[in-house]
Motif scaffolding. Structure first.
Motif, short mmCIF file in Angstrom:
data_model
loop_
_atom_site.label_atom_id
_atom_site.label_comp_id
_atom_site.label_asym_id
_atom_site.label_seq_id
_atom_site.Cartn_x
_atom_site.Cartn_y
_atom_site.Cartn_z
N ASP A 43 0.84 -1.19 0.00
CA ASP A 43 0.00 0.00 0.00
C ASP A 43 0.88 1.24 0.00
O ASP A 43 1.41 1.62 1.04
N PRO A 44 1.02 1.90 -1.15
CA PRO A 44 1.90 3.07 -1.24
C PRO A 44 1.56 4.17 -0.23
O PRO A 44 2.44 4.93 0.18
N ASP A 45 0.29 4.27 0.20
CA ASP A 45 -0.07 5.28 1.18
C ASP A 45 0.58 5.02 2.54
O ASP A 45 0.77 5.95 3.32
N LEU A 46 0.91 3.76 2.82
CA LEU A 46 1.51 3.43 4.11
C LEU A 46 3.03 3.60 4.11
O LEU A 46 3.64 3.61 5.18
N VAL A 47 3.63 3.76 2.96
CA VAL A 47 5.08 3.96 2.89
C VAL A 47 5.48 5.19 3.69
O VAL A 47 6.51 5.19 4.37
N ALA A 48 4.67 6.23 3.65
CA ALA A 48 4.99 7.46 4.39
C ALA A 48 5.09 7.21 5.89
O ALA A 48 5.86 7.87 6.58
N VAL A 49 4.35 6.25 6.39
CA VAL A 49 4.40 5.93 7.81
C VAL A 49 5.75 5.31 8.17
O VAL A 49 6.26 5.51 9.28
N MET A 50 6.34 4.58 7.24
CA MET A 50 7.62 3.91 7.48
C MET A 50 8.81 4.78 7.10
O MET A 50 9.95 4.35 7.23
N ASP A 51 8.57 6.01 6.62
CA ASP A 51 9.65 6.88 6.16
C ASP A 51 10.53 7.33 7.32
O ASP A 51 10.08 8.04 8.22
N THR A 52 11.77 6.90 7.29
CA THR A 52 12.75 7.34 8.29
C THR A 52 13.85 8.15 7.62
O THR A 52 14.91 8.36 8.20
N TYR A 53 13.59 8.62 6.41
CA TYR A 53 14.60 9.33 5.62
C TYR A 53 14.26 10.80 5.45
O TYR A 53 14.87 11.49 4.64
N GLY A 54 13.27 11.29 6.19
CA GLY A 54 12.93 12.70 6.14
C GLY A 54 12.39 13.17 4.81
O GLY A 54 12.56 14.33 4.44
N GLY A 55 11.75 12.28 4.08
CA GLY A 55 11.17 12.64 2.79
C GLY A 55 12.18 12.74 1.67
O GLY A 55 11.82 13.09 0.55
N ALA A 56 13.44 12.41 1.93
CA ALA A 56 14.50 12.53 0.92
C ALA A 56 14.53 11.37 -0.07
O ALA A 56 15.19 11.46 -1.09
N VAL A 57 13.82 10.29 0.24
CA VAL A 57 13.85 9.10 -0.61
C VAL A 57 12.46 8.93 -1.23
O VAL A 57 11.45 8.91 -0.51
N PRO A 58 12.38 8.82 -2.56
CA PRO A 58 11.08 8.64 -3.22
C PRO A 58 10.34 7.40 -2.70
O PRO A 58 10.97 6.41 -2.30
N ALA A 59 9.03 7.43 -2.75
CA ALA A 59 8.20 6.34 -2.22
C ALA A 59 8.53 5.00 -2.87
O ALA A 59 8.58 3.98 -2.17
#
Length: 154
Positions: A43-59
């Motif tokens: 679920d691509p929408d849940l990738v943001a929850v696992m983001d530990t890269y400060g938004g610097a890495v594309p989904a």
């Protein structure tokens, strides 16, 4: 201390119940961890929850990193429960690092590993793998990757 007979690699041995309990807990934790990773991968929408890269890495790349994380933690679990030796784990990681996404994942997660307790086994393994990746990067193009680095004794 209570013991239970187990068979591992064809040899019988006694495993103290405290160790068996720890291994069971590790396996249950791994299952939960993988369930969470695969939910985010699916679920691509849940990738943001696992983001530990400060938004610097594309989904899309984060989803690949989640899969690399699943592979790494599976290898780590195999070591922790005694299915592979530290030397075998080292060999598996040599192969893991042949994949460019897995290399990128490893480098991107260096800050997380730096926060581990320096006395912990996972920290020690992480340092061993950091050295392996450095050795692989420094190896000549003529050198066979499967012999690069110095594997641990056991």
């Amino acid at each position: 201390m209570a013991t239970r007979k187990h068979r591992r690699r064809g040899w019988g041995f006694s495993l103290p119940s405290a160790r068996r309990h720890r291994e069971t807990n590790l396996i249950q934790y791994q299952r939960l961890h993988l369930d969470l990773l695969f939910k985010a991968i699916d679920d691509p929408d849940l990738v943001a929850v696992m983001d530990t890269y400060g938004g610097a890495v594309p989904a899309d790349t984060q989803r690949q990193y989640l899969m690399a994380n699943a592979l790494y933690t599976n290898m780590l679990l195999a070591y922790r429960v005694g299915s592979v030796t530290r030397k075998e784990l080292f060999g598996h990681m040599r192969l893991f690092f042949q994949n460019s996404v897995c290399r990128e994942f490893w480098l991107a997660t260096a800050p997380q590993r730096a926060s581990l307790d320096p006395d912990s086994e996972e920290y020690s393994i992480g340092r061993m793998m950091d050295q392996l990746l450095q050795d692989l990067d420094e190896a000549s193009d003529n050198e066979d990757w499967w012999v690069v680095g110095t594997p641990p004794e056991s």
